[in-house]
Motif scaffolding. Structure first.
Motif, PDB file in Angstrom:
ATOM      1  N   PRO A 206      -0.768   2.567  -0.971  1.00 51.93           N
ATOM      2  CA  PRO A 206       0.171   1.396  -0.975  1.00 51.93           C
ATOM      3  C   PRO A 206      -0.409   0.553   0.126  1.00 51.93           C
ATOM      4  O   PRO A 206      -0.983   0.924   1.017  1.00 51.93           O
ATOM      5  CB  PRO A 206       1.611   2.126  -0.462  1.00 51.93           C
ATOM      6  CG  PRO A 206       1.280   3.407  -1.062  1.00 51.93           C
ATOM      7  CD  PRO A 206      -0.024   4.026  -0.720  1.00 51.93           C
ATOM      8  N   LYS A 208       0.663  -3.421   2.144  1.00 49.44           N
ATOM      9  CA  LYS A 208       1.756  -4.405   2.295  1.00 49.44           C
ATOM     10  C   LYS A 208       1.066  -5.902   2.132  1.00 49.44           C
ATOM     11  O   LYS A 208      -0.006  -6.113   2.678  1.00 49.44           O
ATOM     12  CB  LYS A 208       2.158  -4.387   3.835  1.00 49.44           C
ATOM     13  CG  LYS A 208       3.239  -3.104   4.144  1.00 49.44           C
ATOM     14  CD  LYS A 208       3.664  -3.148   5.424  1.00 49.44           C
ATOM     15  CE  LYS A 208       4.242  -1.770   5.675  1.00 49.44           C
ATOM     16  NZ  LYS A 208       4.868  -1.716   7.221  1.00 49.44           N
ATOM     17  N   VAL A 212       6.129  -8.324   5.134  1.00 47.26           N
ATOM     18  CA  VAL A 212       7.106  -7.322   4.581  1.00 47.26           C
ATOM     19  C   VAL A 212       7.491  -6.034   5.389  1.00 47.26           C
ATOM     20  O   VAL A 212       6.417  -5.577   6.012  1.00 47.26           O
ATOM     21  CB  VAL A 212       6.712  -7.132   3.131  1.00 47.26           C
ATOM     22  CG1 VAL A 212       7.115  -8.483   2.510  1.00 47.26           C
ATOM     23  CG2 VAL A 212       5.643  -6.499   2.989  1.00 47.26           C
ATOM     24  N   LYS A 213       8.381  -5.602   5.031  1.00 44.41           N
ATOM     25  CA  LYS A 213       8.644  -4.035   5.736  1.00 44.41           C
ATOM     26  C   LYS A 213       7.983  -3.081   4.999  1.00 44.41           C
ATOM     27  O   LYS A 213       7.633  -2.070   5.318  1.00 44.41           O
ATOM     28  CB  LYS A 213       9.899  -3.728   6.145  1.00 44.41           C
ATOM     29  CG  LYS A 213      10.345  -4.883   7.473  1.00 44.41           C
ATOM     30  CD  LYS A 213      11.956  -4.482   7.565  1.00 44.41           C
ATOM     31  CE  LYS A 213      12.704  -5.524   8.552  1.00 44.41           C
ATOM     32  NZ  LYS A 213      13.889  -5.265   9.104  1.00 44.41           N
ATOM     33  N   GLN A 214       8.181  -2.896   3.580  1.00 43.00           N
ATOM     34  CA  GLN A 214       7.905  -1.940   2.684  1.00 43.00           C
ATOM     35  C   GLN A 214       6.536  -2.559   1.970  1.00 43.00           C
ATOM     36  O   GLN A 214       6.373  -3.442   1.937  1.00 43.00           O
ATOM     37  CB  GLN A 214       8.978  -1.608   1.882  1.00 43.00           C
ATOM     38  CG  GLN A 214      10.165  -1.109   2.382  1.00 43.00           C
ATOM     39  CD  GLN A 214      10.061   0.219   3.025  1.00 43.00           C
ATOM     40  OE1 GLN A 214       9.372   0.967   2.522  1.00 43.00           O
ATOM     41  NE2 GLN A 214      10.660   0.394   3.926  1.00 43.00           N
ATOM     42  N   PRO A 215       5.719  -1.477   1.423  1.00 39.57           N
ATOM     43  CA  PRO A 215       4.697  -1.813   0.625  1.00 39.57           C
ATOM     44  C   PRO A 215       5.142  -2.519  -0.612  1.00 39.57           C
ATOM     45  O   PRO A 215       5.809  -2.187  -1.170  1.00 39.57           O
ATOM     46  CB  PRO A 215       3.921  -0.447   0.488  1.00 39.57           C
ATOM     47  CG  PRO A 215       4.406   0.332   1.411  1.00 39.57           C
ATOM     48  CD  PRO A 215       5.695  -0.133   1.782  1.00 39.57           C
ATOM     49  N   ASN A 216       4.472  -3.700  -0.920  1.00 43.90           N
ATOM     50  CA  ASN A 216       4.693  -4.276  -2.108  1.00 43.90           C
ATOM     51  C   ASN A 216       3.455  -4.656  -2.891  1.00 43.90           C
ATOM     52  O   ASN A 216       3.485  -5.545  -3.585  1.00 43.90           O
ATOM     53  CB  ASN A 216       5.295  -5.839  -1.960  1.00 43.90           C
ATOM     54  CG  ASN A 216       4.732  -6.543  -1.002  1.00 43.90           C
ATOM     55  OD1 ASN A 216       3.608  -5.922  -0.171  1.00 43.90           O
ATOM     56  ND2 ASN A 216       4.806  -7.726  -0.690  1.00 43.90           N
ATOM     57  N   GLU A 286       2.339  -6.685  -6.984  1.00 42.72           N
ATOM     58  CA  GLU A 286       3.165  -5.994  -8.121  1.00 42.72           C
ATOM     59  C   GLU A 286       2.991  -6.267  -9.517  1.00 42.72           C
ATOM     60  O   GLU A 286       3.282  -5.455 -10.112  1.00 42.72           O
ATOM     61  CB  GLU A 286       4.786  -6.007  -7.630  1.00 42.72           C
ATOM     62  CG  GLU A 286       5.147  -5.326  -6.130  1.00 42.72           C
ATOM     63  CD  GLU A 286       6.502  -5.410  -5.532  1.00 42.72           C
ATOM     64  OE1 GLU A 286       6.820  -6.918  -5.657  1.00 42.72           O
ATOM     65  OE2 GLU A 286       7.153  -4.635  -5.176  1.00 42.72           O
ATOM     66  N   HIS A 335      -0.855   7.225  -6.870  1.00 39.18           N
ATOM     67  CA  HIS A 335      -0.790   5.811  -6.471  1.00 39.18           C
ATOM     68  C   HIS A 335      -1.810   5.008  -7.334  1.00 39.18           C
ATOM     69  O   HIS A 335      -1.250   3.793  -7.978  1.00 39.18           O
ATOM     70  CB  HIS A 335      -1.495   5.655  -5.178  1.00 39.18           C
ATOM     71  CG  HIS A 335      -0.515   6.198  -4.086  1.00 39.18           C
ATOM     72  ND1 HIS A 335       1.034   6.081  -3.977  1.00 39.18           N
ATOM     73  CD2 HIS A 335      -0.826   6.859  -2.831  1.00 39.18           C
ATOM     74  CE1 HIS A 335       1.552   6.551  -3.009  1.00 39.18           C
ATOM     75  NE2 HIS A 335       0.521   6.851  -2.394  1.00 39.18           N
TER      76      HIS A 335
END
Length: 737
Positions: A206, A208, A212-216, A286, A335
């Motif tokens: 994953p 980022k 952003v705070k979360q993987p996108n 994404e 993944h």
């Protein structure tokens, strides 16, 4: 009338054609004109007339170059005369062999012949045996024949073998300099069970994108064997690789582009061994778009050698036995599957054409004979690797194009105007309500494929869509890839088995070093243009007028593309020839047996049927379809009986009997089996096959004739002129195959 140079393409029926150097329409040569020339001679002809359809016919003026390659055939002894019948029927003439020229060969053996005297209008060619290959039934003989028949280079030069012997067995410390160390990254290879050379390794995690705070998104790493580190321009190893241009795959045997020490050893990304690689490191968002990428040379160490079957099992059950063996790598595989699904979204958004076809695999016994033929099933592991390789190839094309550097692109153009018109007519005849425009887009093809995938005639429709497209080629002129819907596309991911990939690696390496890669102009490259001329695409025709302005290096890139494309076709032809031989050999044991099957192609001269259980294709000639005239409808791609209206189209279910196997011609003939138990007066079932319908009609005809004869026998004798009132329906004419 104009004079034209070109290469002779013989035909097994005795006539031939001249493939013109200028790429225009072939010129027909009559059997009389073919008497003094042989298949693949270079000649000069004069166009003497045109037929009703405007096709030119020529007369041989001069033989510019005789083909010097040995001719493969079987040595025969007939009426005290020794002769060789060529395996390739396009040669059209037997070769006479003097008694002192047979080289201890025995009648019936397969031999290689060198011509000592060419043919003339009044005499057959003479030759002498230069190599005795063995008996036709010897294991592997079909491959020995094919590599010589198609002139596939299968022996490395002494210089290449000597150079290869000097290469190290392992990666040396000096080789690792100026490379990024990725040995701690959990790269893995995913290939078939029988794979021996591993070009590529993959890894995914994953990532980022933005603040952003979360993987996108995902980081996708594709590592490709760095063949260019060991195979340098101008060396004998490179010369042999260029001459072959590709590895050739046969059942149970591979003719590699590189010696085994490289292809299966030093360059192969074998597990738990340090290897040199060229890496494409990508960031994918994404929706499957490539957000960023970079190329760099690296040292890697594959953490595992997976098979497609194993990865598919792990993805299906992360707690199963396969997953338990490689627990540490399971998250990375998951993944990879996530980024694959994102790449699929992007593929759908581009409108890339995606047909699901059934590929088969030949399973041979220890003697090289077919044991069985099984369908090769594609699972998510296959598709996962395919999408990862496509992404790396697109990045390489973009990288080279952005630097405006010459290279070889993988170009696939849309339908020609002629094929587009045929497809449009066909789609209108089906009444689908879907068609393609005058400037077709890949999304139109994909829309039709998706809308028809569940129809009974889906195979027929998808086959017509595929046949309307042009073949992909290698060329320095980028025209995009129609099928994949990419504006630019190259081959980067298989340098062990494809020479264009090796060239792309050299170009990328040069650009990374802020240099330019200069393709050397070799004699082999310059000769490739006229010895194996490809049909020009629309793009190449537009460029042809500027050839005089091009530099020598630009011409070398053109020649390299033509050479690699032609040798790719040669490899495919040789592989198909061996598979056809094996299938014919296999079907000789099934003569007289009956099988169910489906029509896979319809032509003016009959139906091609693929058997359900065996996945073998054969011909049902039009004369086997019944006692009436069948007309071929090109728009609907069907044969229709004029009297009964019986239709045969792609996808029709039939039952056939194996009636004839021609091993030399690589042909299998079937005859239709009229299924018993069908009442002649049975009502027509809407789900009945074409065979059942024809049988019912024939039965009704017989009953009608029998009743008519009884009625006539009870009446006074009719005048002679009425005797033929109940004439049999006329037979179909046997057209040329």
């Amino acid at each position: 009338m104009s004079e034209v140079d070109g290469v002779v393409q013989g035909h097994r029926d005795g006539h031939g054609f001249v493939q013109r150097d200028d790429g225009e329409s072939d010129i027909y040569l009559s059997p009389q004109e073919m008497r003094a020339v042989l298949h693949r001679d270079r000649i000069r002809v004069r166009v003497v007339r045109y037929d009703r359809k405007g096709r030119p016919e020529g007369r041989v003026l001069e033989i510019l170059e005789r083909r010097k390659a040995p001719i493969i055939g079987r040595l025969l002894h007939e009426s005290g005369i020794w002769l060789v019948a060529p395996e390739d029927k396009r040669y059209g003439q037997d070769i006479m062999i003097p008694k002192n020229g047979i080289a201890n060969a025995m009648a019936g053996q397969v031999v290689a012949v060198e011509l000592t005297e060419p043919p003339s209008m009044h005499s057959q060619p003479l030759g002498r045996v230069t190599e005795v290959l063995g008996e036709i039934e010897d294991p592997g003989m079909e491959i020995e024949i094919a590599v010589r028949k198609y002139e596939v280079p299968h022996r490395f030069s002494a210089e290449t073998l000597a150079q290869t012997a000097k290469l190290p067995d392992k990666v040396r410390p000096a080789d690792k300099k100026q490379r990024i160390d990725l040995t701690d990254v959990s790269l893995v290879t995913i290939d078939g069970e029988d794979a021996r050379d591993f070009d590529d390794a993959v890894y995914c995690e994953p990532a980022k994108i933005g603040r952003v705070k979360q993987p996108n998104g995902w980081r996708l790493v594709v590592a490709i064997a760095d063949v260019s580190h060991y195979v340098k321009p101008g060396e004998s190893l490179d010369d042999d690789a260029y001459e072959r241009a590709t590895s050739v795959y046969f059942p149970r045997r591979v003719i590699p582009m590189l010696p085994e020490k490289l292809s299966n050893g030093l360059c192969s990304l074998n597990p738990n061994e340090d290897r040199l690689a060229m890496v494409c490191d990508m960031v994918i968002d994404e929706v499957g778009e490539i957000h960023a990428y970079q190329f760099f040379p690296a040292v890697i160490n594959s953490h595992a050698r997976f098979t497609y079957t194993e990865v598919a099992a792990i993805l299906a059950n992360t707690r199963g036995p396969e997953a338990q063996k490689q627990q540490a790598l399971v998250p990375h595989l998951l993944h990879l599957h996530e980024v694959y699904r994102a790449l699929l979204k992007a593929r759908a958004g581009r409108g890339a054409v995606d047909f699901e076809t059934t590929e088969t695999q030949i399973v041979c016994d220890d003697n090289g004979r077919i044991e069985k033929i099984v369908p090769r099933t594609r699972n998510d592991a296959h598709r996962l690797i395919e999408e990862a390789m496509l992404a790396a190839n697109v990045c390489s094309a973009d990288f080279i194009a952005s630097h405006k550097h010459a290279s070889l692109y993988r170009v696939h153009e849309g339908p020609t105007p002629e094929k587009r018109t045929i497809l449009q007519t066909y789609l209108r005849a089906l009444g689908l309500g879907l068609s393609i425009g005058d400037d077709p887009r890949p999304s139109e093809f994909q829309a039709i494929a998706q809308a028809t995938k569940d129809r009974p005639d889906a195979t027929q429709i998808h086959s017509m869509l595929l046949r309307s497209m042009q073949q992909a080629i290698y060329t320095p002129t980028n025209s995009g890839h129609f099928g994949l819907a990419y504006p630019a596309y190259t081959h980067f991911t298989s340098p062990i088995r494809r020479y264009p990939d090796l060239l792309v690696h050299r170009v990328i390496k040069a650009l990374l070093g802020s240099k330019k890669y200069h393709l050397q102009v070799t004699e082999l490259a310059s000769s490739a243009v006229h010895t194996r001329k490809l049909r020009p695409t629309a793009a190449s025709k537009a460029q042809a007028k500027q050839v005089v302005k091009q530099t020598a290096e630009a011409l070398a890139w053109e020649a390299a593309g033509a050479h690699c494309s032609a040798n790719e076709r040669r490899a495919d032809e040789a592989s198909r020839d061996v598979e056809a031989w094996l299938k014919c050999k296999f079907m000789r044991d099934h003569l007289g047996e009956e099988f169910g099957g489906a029509v896979t192609a319809v032509t003016t001269f009959g139906l091609f049927v693929t058997l359900d259980e065996l996945y073998v294709e054969g011909l049902v000639h039009i004369t086997e379809l019944g006692g009436e005239y069948f007309r071929f409808d090109e728009a609907r791609q069907e044969l229709r009986g004029e009297r009964t209206g019986v239709r045969y189209v792609v996808g029709s279910r039939v039952r056939v009997q194996v009636s004839r196997v021609d091993l030399d011609g690589r042909k299998i003939d079937f005859r239709l089996v009229h299924e018993s138990g069908l009442s002649p007066r049975a009502p027509r079932d809407k789900t009945a096959s074409a065979v059942e319908e024809l049988q019912a009609v024939k039965g009704a005809d017989r009953e009608h004739k029998r009743a008519a004869k009884k009625a006539v026998s009870k009446q006074p004798r009719a005048p002679a002129r009425n005797a033929g009132a109940e004439a049999a329906p006329r037979k179909a004419k046997r057209p040329r195959r």
